[in-house]
Write a protein that holds these residues in place. Structure first.
Motif, PDB file in Angstrom:
ATOM      1  N   LYS A  24       0.834  -1.208   0.000  1.00 34.19           N
ATOM      2  CA  LYS A  24       0.000   0.000   0.000  1.00 34.19           C
ATOM      3  C   LYS A  24       0.865   1.253   0.000  1.00 34.19           C
ATOM      4  O   LYS A  24       0.623   2.207  -0.750  1.00 34.19           O
ATOM      5  N   ASP A  25       1.919   1.266   0.840  1.00 38.85           N
ATOM      6  CA  ASP A  25       2.808   2.424   0.909  1.00 38.85           C
ATOM      7  C   ASP A  25       3.544   2.634  -0.412  1.00 38.85           C
ATOM      8  O   ASP A  25       3.748   3.772  -0.850  1.00 38.85           O
ATOM      9  N   LEU A  26       3.941   1.539  -1.054  1.00 38.51           N
ATOM     10  CA  LEU A  26       4.629   1.652  -2.338  1.00 38.51           C
ATOM     11  C   LEU A  26       3.708   2.238  -3.409  1.00 38.51           C
ATOM     12  O   LEU A  26       4.116   3.097  -4.198  1.00 38.51           O
ATOM     13  N   LYS A  27       2.459   1.775  -3.428  1.00 36.80           N
ATOM     14  CA  LYS A  27       1.503   2.276  -4.420  1.00 36.80           C
ATOM     15  C   LYS A  27       1.201   3.750  -4.191  1.00 36.80           C
ATOM     16  O   LYS A  27       1.079   4.526  -5.151  1.00 36.80           O
ATOM     17  N   ILE A  28       1.082   4.152  -2.921  1.00 40.77           N
ATOM     18  CA  ILE A  28       0.793   5.553  -2.602  1.00 40.77           C
ATOM     19  C   ILE A  28       1.955   6.450  -3.023  1.00 40.77           C
ATOM     20  O   ILE A  28       1.767   7.517  -3.598  1.00 40.77           O
TER      21      ILE A  28
END
Length: 261
Positions: A24-28
């Motif tokens: 999730k953090d990578l996508k954000i």
């Protein structure tokens, strides 16, 4: 021993959630970015070019393969700085989730460190590229630089647990830590050689954990040496002790988090 076993079982029980948080953090971070995760490779390269131009030409540091020397220290420090800063705010920024469902709270700071680790591995490719371009001989001892990253990851998790367990109650720590990181960077031989450090300040260098991690990283990567037992012991010692202190403080305070997030 039983308690430790239960904690490990509980950790692996939530490994899928941990993976989800990291993704999730990578996508954000890379949402709507044209180059996406390639920035994790380009950023250290561009920073290295600027630092090399400024410090190599203006200060005339007599360091062989200066560009490789700089980027090797830079990416490791950036990993530590990013991971611990994100881990520090991970508990209070996840307050709404913590209040609604049961999740082991240590999952949040650990996920931030692992997210930074993914970025670090792309930055590691940038280090290899610079080494090849500057004619640094890549030897099998390169494998020990991965051990350096592992040491730094464990150390960062420990620091992240300490910071996240304290900043929930004292938000000013977040601002103080930013200043501390700047001082810590200049106290670490990232862009300058160790031999320019005055003798009266050497104790600061030898009491700096990051000095040992970066020295370990450079030994295998830049110099083709197997890091000494003493250097490995220093890295392992700082990593394990910091992790244990972090776990102790975190578990001691975690039941009160819900009152302050």
């Amino acid at each position: 021993m039983t308690s430790l076993k239960n904690h490990l079982i509980n950790f692996f029980k939530y490994k899928d959630l941990l993976k989800l948080l990291v993704m999730k953090d990578l996508k954000i971070k890379y949402k709507r970015s044209i180059l996406g995760i390639i920035w994790s490779l380009l950023n250290p390269l561009l920073t290295m070019i600027i630092l090399t131009l400024v410090f190599k030409e203006l200060f005339r540091f007599n360091i062989e393969n200066f560009a490789a020397y700089v980027i090797s220290g830079q990416v490791l420090f950036t990993f530590f700085s990013e991971s611990t800063s994100l881990a520090m705010s991970s508990i209070y920024s996840s307050g709404q989730i913590i209040k609604k469902v049961y999740i082991p709270k240590y999952i949040f700071p650990i996920s931030k460190v692992l997210y930074s680790l993914v970025n670090m591995m792309f930055s590691f490719l940038a280090v290899i590229i610079v080494c090849i371009i500057t004619d640094v001989s890549i030897k099998p001892t390169l494998i020990f630089s991965l051990l350096s990253i592992f040491y730094m990851m464990v150390f960062s998790i420990g620091v992240g647990l300490i910071l996240s367990s304290v900043v929930v109650f004292f938000r000013d720590i977040e601002h103080i830590y930013g200043v501390l990181l700047t001082a810590w960077m200049y106290a670490t031989p990232i862009i300058y050689p160790m031999d320019i450090m005055p003798n009266k300040f050497l104790f600061l260098l030898y009491s700096n954990p990051l000095y040992y991690f970066i020295a370990h990283f450079r030994e295998g990567l830049l110099y083709g040496h197997i890091p000494s037992w003493e250097l490995n012991f220093q890295c392992l010692n700082y990593s394990i002790i910091t992790l244990l202190v972090g776990l102790y403080l975190f578990y001691k305070r975690q039941d009160k988090f819900i009152l302050y997030v």
